[in-house]
Design a protein around this motif. Structure first.
Motif: not given
Length: 223
Positions: A35-40, A62-63, A68-69
């Protein structure tokens, strides 16, 4: 300034959210790594507070994915005292700093300020334009000896206007930075809150006005 807190301990996450909001930050919370990744990835955050040990997807993964993105948002990792290797891995993965749990409120706030300063994001304690200033801690709009309390979104919008000065702030900017979305339904909210802010400027007898640049957005005018 908008901060994302990614922490699976719900009580701690809510406590951090309350502390940060009290300091004038806008806060979004996620309780697992995915969820944190999606929000970030979807949001426009100035800082991410990221716990390492989380369900679904851990903080290091996540980091790594964020970097990478090419998401360059400053990241503060939360670690336990025993996670020395994870601290090193986190910094190697692109973390800007880390904080060992348990921590004191003052250190959390200081590290966030330090990270955002390094990235050139300067937050004034009392941003000013013309004859008005904002007290971000008290949530007040001040002009001379008069002051009026602003709601959270009013405060965020006025801070954005002041930081932009005579430059135009679009509705898209407000929706993205204050509401944290790209939903068209929030566009009407911008007009409503601009109306609130105009009335509050009149309440404190300010010479500053919020001008509408039709088809473009809003900006401040006056001295």
């Amino acid at each position: 300034m908008k901060i994302l807190v990614v922490e699976d301990e719900i009580g701690l996450a809510e406590a951090m959210g309350a502390i940060l909001r009290k300091e004038g930050y806008s806060v979004d919370i996620a309780n697992d790594g995915k969820s944190g990744l999606d929000k970030a990835l979807a949001g426009d955050f100035d800082c991410i507070v990221l716990d390492i040990m989380m369900p679904v997807m851990n903080g290091l993964d996540v980091l790594t994915f964020l970097r990478i993105k090419e998401v360059e948002t400053p990241v503060l990792l939360l670690t336990a005292k025993s996670e020395v290797d994870d601290k090193i891995k986190g910094l190697d993965c692109g973390a800007d700093d880390y904080l060992t749990k348990p921590f004191v409120t003052g250190e959390l706030l200081a590290r966030i300020r330090a990270m955002t300063r390094r990235r050139g994001i300067v937050v004034e304690a009392n941003p000013k334009y013309g004859d008005v200033s904002l007290d971000l801690k008290k949530g007040e709009l001040i002009c001379g000896g008069s002051s009026v309390v602003l709601g959270r979104k009013e405060l965020q919008m006025m801070e954005l206007l002041i930081s932009s000065g005579r430059n135009i702030v679009t509705k898209e900017d407000f929706v993205k930075k204050v509401w944290g979305s790209t939903d068209d339904s929030d566009y009407n909210n911008v007009e409503v809150y601009i109306s609130f802010l105009r009335k509050k400027l009149q309440t404190v007898h300010s010479n500053v006005q919020i001008k509408t640049r039709r088809g473009l957005g809003y900006c401040l005018d006056g001295t």
